[in-house]
Write a protein that holds these residues in place. Structure first.
Motif, PDB file in Angstrom:
ATOM      1  N   ALA A  32       2.078 -12.865  -0.339  1.00  0.00           N
ATOM      2  CA  ALA A  32       2.221 -11.516   0.222  1.00  0.00           C
ATOM      3  C   ALA A  32       1.187 -11.301   1.323  1.00  0.00           C
ATOM      4  CB  ALA A  32       2.033 -10.486  -0.885  1.00  0.00           C
ATOM      5  N   ASP A  33       1.535 -10.466   2.277  1.00  0.00           N
ATOM      6  CA  ASP A  33       0.553 -10.076   3.301  1.00  0.00           C
ATOM      7  C   ASP A  33      -0.378  -9.004   2.755  1.00  0.00           C
ATOM      8  OD1 ASP A  33       1.545 -11.683   5.493  1.00  0.00           O
ATOM      9  OD2 ASP A  33       3.318 -10.389   5.420  1.00  0.00           O
ATOM     10  N   LEU A  34       0.158  -8.202   1.842  1.00  0.00           N
ATOM     11  CA  LEU A  34      -0.618  -7.077   1.317  1.00  0.00           C
ATOM     12  C   LEU A  34      -0.299  -6.890  -0.159  1.00  0.00           C
ATOM     13  CD1 LEU A  34      -2.194  -4.279   1.749  1.00  0.00           C
ATOM     14  CD2 LEU A  34       0.081  -3.293   2.123  1.00  0.00           C
ATOM     15  N   ILE A  35      -1.344  -6.650  -0.930  1.00  0.00           N
ATOM     16  CA  ILE A  35      -1.152  -6.221  -2.319  1.00  0.00           C
ATOM     17  C   ILE A  35      -1.999  -4.970  -2.544  1.00  0.00           C
ATOM     18  CG2 ILE A  35      -1.726  -6.767  -4.730  1.00  0.00           C
ATOM     19  CD1 ILE A  35      -0.867  -9.640  -4.230  1.00  0.00           C
ATOM     20  N   ILE A  36      -1.385  -3.944  -3.107  1.00  0.00           N
ATOM     21  CA  ILE A  36      -2.158  -2.787  -3.562  1.00  0.00           C
ATOM     22  C   ILE A  36      -2.171  -2.878  -5.080  1.00  0.00           C
ATOM     23  CG2 ILE A  36      -2.354  -0.268  -3.609  1.00  0.00           C
ATOM     24  CD1 ILE A  36      -0.568  -0.214  -1.087  1.00  0.00           C
ATOM     25  N   GLN A  37      -3.362  -2.929  -5.651  1.00  0.00           N
ATOM     26  CA  GLN A  37      -3.433  -3.088  -7.106  1.00  0.00           C
ATOM     27  C   GLN A  37      -4.302  -2.000  -7.740  1.00  0.00           C
ATOM     28  OE1 GLN A  37      -5.131  -6.978  -7.657  1.00  0.00           O
ATOM     29  NE2 GLN A  37      -7.197  -6.286  -7.112  1.00  0.00           N
ATOM     30  N   HIS A  38      -4.326  -2.000  -9.061  1.00  0.00           N
ATOM     31  CA  HIS A  38      -5.090  -0.993  -9.821  1.00  0.00           C
ATOM     32  C   HIS A  38      -4.728   0.428  -9.365  1.00  0.00           C
ATOM     33  CE1 HIS A  38      -8.134  -4.492  -9.961  1.00  0.00           C
ATOM     34  NE2 HIS A  38      -7.273  -4.586 -10.964  1.00  0.00           N
ATOM     35  N   ALA A  39      -3.467   0.618  -9.135  1.00  0.00           N
ATOM     36  CA  ALA A  39      -3.005   1.922  -8.649  1.00  0.00           C
ATOM     37  C   ALA A  39      -2.182   2.612  -9.734  1.00  0.00           C
ATOM     38  CB  ALA A  39      -2.156   1.742  -7.398  1.00  0.00           C
ATOM     39  N   LYS A  40      -1.965   3.885  -9.510  1.00  0.00           N
ATOM     40  CA  LYS A  40      -1.041   4.634 -10.343  1.00  0.00           C
ATOM     41  C   LYS A  40       0.140   4.889  -9.406  1.00  0.00           C
ATOM     42  CE  LYS A  40      -1.945   8.624 -13.275  1.00  0.00           C
ATOM     43  NZ  LYS A  40      -2.994   9.640 -13.498  1.00  0.00           N
ATOM     44  N   ILE A  41       1.151   4.068  -9.504  1.00  0.00           N
ATOM     45  CA  ILE A  41       2.257   4.174  -8.538  1.00  0.00           C
ATOM     46  C   ILE A  41       3.388   4.996  -9.133  1.00  0.00           C
ATOM     47  CG2 ILE A  41       3.930   2.899  -7.139  1.00  0.00           C
ATOM     48  CD1 ILE A  41       2.039   0.502  -7.211  1.00  0.00           C
ATOM     49  N   TRP A  42       3.778   6.009  -8.405  1.00  0.00           N
ATOM     50  CA  TRP A  42       4.976   6.781  -8.772  1.00  0.00           C
ATOM     51  C   TRP A  42       6.015   6.374  -7.736  1.00  0.00           C
ATOM     52  CZ3 TRP A  42       8.476  10.458  -7.072  1.00  0.00           C
ATOM     53  CH2 TRP A  42       9.191  11.153  -8.074  1.00  0.00           C
ATOM     54  N   THR A  43       7.040   5.671  -8.173  1.00  0.00           N
ATOM     55  CA  THR A  43       7.897   4.952  -7.216  1.00  0.00           C
ATOM     56  C   THR A  43       9.029   5.785  -6.616  1.00  0.00           C
ATOM     57  OG1 THR A  43       9.428   4.236  -8.935  1.00  0.00           O
ATOM     58  CG2 THR A  43       7.527   2.791  -8.484  1.00  0.00           C
TER      59      THR A  43
ATOM     60  N   GLN B 201      -4.562 -15.613   2.206  1.00  0.00           N
ATOM     61  CA  GLN B 201      -4.569 -14.689   3.350  1.00  0.00           C
ATOM     62  C   GLN B 201      -4.137 -13.267   2.965  1.00  0.00           C
ATOM     63  OE1 GLN B 201      -5.619 -15.775   6.482  1.00  0.00           O
ATOM     64  NE2 GLN B 201      -6.144 -17.565   5.237  1.00  0.00           N
ATOM     65  N   THR B 202      -3.835 -13.056   1.703  1.00  0.00           N
ATOM     66  CA  THR B 202      -3.330 -11.741   1.296  1.00  0.00           C
ATOM     67  C   THR B 202      -4.444 -10.687   1.370  1.00  0.00           C
ATOM     68  OG1 THR B 202      -1.799 -12.804  -0.227  1.00  0.00           O
ATOM     69  CG2 THR B 202      -2.216 -10.455  -0.579  1.00  0.00           C
ATOM     70  N   ARG B 203      -4.135  -9.592   2.020  1.00  0.00           N
ATOM     71  CA  ARG B 203      -5.087  -8.480   2.020  1.00  0.00           C
ATOM     72  C   ARG B 203      -4.888  -7.704   0.715  1.00  0.00           C
ATOM     73  NH1 ARG B 203      -5.721  -3.924   6.736  1.00  0.00           N
ATOM     74  NH2 ARG B 203      -7.453  -2.824   5.742  1.00  0.00           N
ATOM     75  N   VAL B 204      -5.937  -7.573  -0.053  1.00  0.00           N
ATOM     76  CA  VAL B 204      -5.803  -6.900  -1.340  1.00  0.00           C
ATOM     77  C   VAL B 204      -6.557  -5.574  -1.290  1.00  0.00           C
ATOM     78  CG1 VAL B 204      -6.240  -7.037  -3.819  1.00  0.00           C
ATOM     79  CG2 VAL B 204      -5.585  -9.096  -2.548  1.00  0.00           C
ATOM     80  N   ILE B 205      -5.849  -4.503  -1.591  1.00  0.00           N
ATOM     81  CA  ILE B 205      -6.480  -3.185  -1.612  1.00  0.00           C
ATOM     82  C   ILE B 205      -6.557  -2.716  -3.052  1.00  0.00           C
ATOM     83  CG2 ILE B 205      -6.176  -0.758  -0.964  1.00  0.00           C
ATOM     84  CD1 ILE B 205      -4.986  -1.751   1.677  1.00  0.00           C
ATOM     85  N   ASP B 206      -7.759  -2.422  -3.495  1.00  0.00           N
ATOM     86  CA  ASP B 206      -7.959  -1.901  -4.844  1.00  0.00           C
ATOM     87  C   ASP B 206      -7.865  -0.374  -4.767  1.00  0.00           C
ATOM     88  OD1 ASP B 206      -8.848  -0.967  -7.249  1.00  0.00           O
ATOM     89  OD2 ASP B 206     -10.476  -2.438  -7.427  1.00  0.00           O
ATOM     90  N   ALA B 207      -6.815   0.170  -5.334  1.00  0.00           N
ATOM     91  CA  ALA B 207      -6.603   1.621  -5.233  1.00  0.00           C
ATOM     92  C   ALA B 207      -7.481   2.403  -6.209  1.00  0.00           C
ATOM     93  CB  ALA B 207      -5.140   1.954  -5.466  1.00  0.00           C
TER      94      ALA B 207
END
Ligand code: ZN
Length: 601
Positions: free
Chosen positions: A55-66, A100-106
């Protein structure tokens, strides 16, 4: 259809065929499918899992309301190029991580689908960001003082425009006249708009430029307000504003590009990732489109636009074969904006019964409805050409007439997936909710108007009609789909204010803390749904966006607070921390520049 648009794992792992909907995606996809094919040819089957691109981007540790009912909540999301490829637990999504994945910790923050504003006037909004601010003036004197200050810095030959004034915030709440501003503005022409766009105030210089005198007759669908001697007061209602528009110099393309960029930065900061741009009756939508199209070519569109030019010009799109929702993922046309009537504020919304505070006046049908049969003909032809109808209708009879026309279209042309829309759908006749549902008409509504107009609407139309005003709940109960937006710059572009308004219905004057007509309140989930999936459906894009679902465009926001659990009153203060459009960060609150715009990712 649904499957076709998904980016299924089987494809990524080596299936030969993927039919993505637009050329840009096909090109993107080829770039990675080509080397992948080689890898698959060389490696044995057991190694195929490793060949999945990272993946190019992963957002993790999030509370996702889809906003996806099949998979309503999640912790993490992975994005490959501009699309979501996985939504699930942190562990589920981990397999998409590469070097190379950019990981954003939410950090546990709420992630929502990007907001899709179903009704705005985007360049007018940009113009408003640059214009004199009159909306929060609390008196006629303050209104005049601000115009006077602006006149001092306005270059020769330029006009003072827009402003969004609202005389209901003054005491006494009287309409302003040219005498108030003439001494402060002299030769600088002024034509400042009321916040609802249905009235404007001109000074004497502007009236001269437009040639409006005591002898000028009211145009059809408009009123030139006059004093006791019959002289224009400067206030022009609805179609009478067109007399002035003709005298105002058109914006240049350079100006439009500048305004669009300002508006795009503003939208990004508020988490608005799509916007449905409605013609505002000034016949400038093609010129706006030209600016959007240039920005798309330069890769500068950071928000997706669906543009609805005037229904009066329906043939332009029909003759080149454009149909509903035609275009790229960033810029589409194929819709038409029409007007049935005016506004409640200007007493030009068209009702079955007179206004309570103005006997004998039932409002006005718009210029486009003179006569109504002309509008009906246009609609029938536009529908035959496959164009989507988005019709402004506010008063109960205005809405009813448009439903009659929509009924005629179905009768004459048979059933089809047309997604008729009524913009505002503000004051419903009791008998029309059922028809609305049967015809599958989308109620494209702006909840902020409810807490704004709610301050005074009841005086104007009485309690019975007020009970069917901005009737979100009654619409949902009847199975009508809602699409939420703002009508920016009529109301602020901030979606949080819309959610707050739909959920609390607490009027801006603080007088209805428990909600004005509280039985029409929505839950937070219903309001977010209307602002994401509801709006996406209204523009035929529910397979492409509107929810955080694998295969869809990666348009998302991370917000400061959990709107589902905080006190609803606090929703209006919630900030957008990051905005993603097609997986790219277009707003990051941690990277603010002095101008309030992002430095880019
Ligand atoms: Zn509008």
């Amino acid at each position: 259809m649904e499957q076709r648009l998904r980016l299924p794992l089987s494809v990524v792992e080596g299936s030969a065929h993927l039919d993505l909907p637009n050329p840009m995606n096909k090109a993107n996809f080829r770039q990675f499918i080509a080397p992948l094919t080689v890898v698959i040819a060389v490696l044995p089957v057991a190694s195929q899992a490793q060949s999945k691109p990272a993946a190019d981007l992963i957002i993790q540790h999030a509370k996702i309301w889809t906003a996806d009912t099949a998979n309503p909540t999640a912790q993490a999301v992975a994005v490959l190029r501009d699309r979501i490829v996985a939504v699930g637990s942190d562990a589920d999504v981990e397999s998409w991580r590469g070097s190379q994945t950019r990981v954003i910790d939410a950090a546990g923050k709420l992630v929502l689908p990007g907001f899709d504003d179903a009704h705005c006037h985007f360049l007018s909004g940009g113009f408003q960001l640059d214009a004199v601010e009159l909306n929060d003036a609390t008196s006629a004197e303050e209104f005049a003082r601000r115009i006077g200050e602006r006149a001092k810095i306005t270059p020769k030959r330029e006009w003072i425009l827009a402003g969004n004034w609202d005389e209901t915030k003054w005491t006494p709440a009287e309409l302003p006249t040219k005498e108030l501003i003439d001494p402060l503005t002299r030769d600088i022409p002024v034509f400042v708009s009321r916040y609802d766009g249905h009235m404007g105030l001109a000074n004497s210089a502007a009236l001269r430029a437009a040639g409006i005198t005591a002898q000028t007759a009211d145009p059809p669908g408009g009123v030139i307000l006059r004093d006791a001697k019959g002289n224009p007061t400067g206030a022009l209602k609805d179609a009478a504003q067109d007399l002035m528009s003709k005298a105002i110099p058109l914006l240049t393309t350079e100006q439009r590009l500048h305004l669009a960029l300002r508006a795009l930065a503003h939208a990004a900061s508020l988490g608005v990732t799509s916007c449905q741009n409605m013609d505002d009756g000034d016949n400038q939508t093609y010129n706006d489109l030209k600016a959007f199209s240039q920005l798309q070519e330069q890769g500068k569109l950071t928000m997706r636009l669906y543009v609805a030019p005037s229904i009066v010009d329906w043939e332009d799109q029909a003759k080149i074969g454009v149909r509903r929702a035609f275009g790229s993922s960033f810029l589409r046309i194929g819709a038409l904006k029409g007007y049935a009537d005016g506004s409640l504020g200007a007493r030009t919304a068209y009702f079955f019964e007179p206004f309570n505070d103005m006997p004998g006046n039932r409002g006005l049908l718009s210029e486009q409805m003179q006569p109504p049969t002309l509008m009906r003909e246009r609609m029938l032809k536009a529908d035959a050409a496959g164009l989507q109808l988005c019709t402004h209708a506010i008063g109960d009879q205005g809405i009813s007439i448009i439903l009659d026309f929509y009924t005629d279209i179905v009768k004459e042309h048979g059933p089809a997936d047309r997604r008729f829309r009524i913009e505002h759908a503000q004051h419903m006749g009791a008998k029309d909710f059922d028809r609305f549902a049967q015809l599958g008409v989308i109620a494209s509504m702006q909840p902020y108007h409810a807490i704004d107009d709610g301050r005074w609407a009841e005086k104007r139309i009485g309690h019975d009609r007020a009970s069917r005003t901005y009737a979100f709940r009654t619409f949902l109960d009847h199975g009508v789909r809602l699409a939420f937006g703002t009508d920016w710059p009529v109301a602020p572009l901030n979606p949080m204010l819309g959610l707050y308004a739909a959920v609390t219905r607490a009027t801006l004057d603080g007088k209805n803390a428990n909600g004005w007509c509280p039985e029409q309140k929505l839950t937070v989930a219903e309001a977010v749904q209307a602002y994401t999936m509801g709006s996406a459906y209204a523009e035929f894009q529910e397979q492409e966006k509107g929810s955080i679902t694998a295969g869809k465009l990666a348009d998302m926001v991370i917000v400061s607070d959990d709107v589902f659990t905080i006190d609803p009153v606090k929703i209006r203060d919630v900030k957008v921390l990051k905005t993603f459009v097609g997986g790219k960060i277009v707003w990051d609150s941690e990277r603010l520049t002095a101008a309030g715009e992002t430095k880019g990712p």
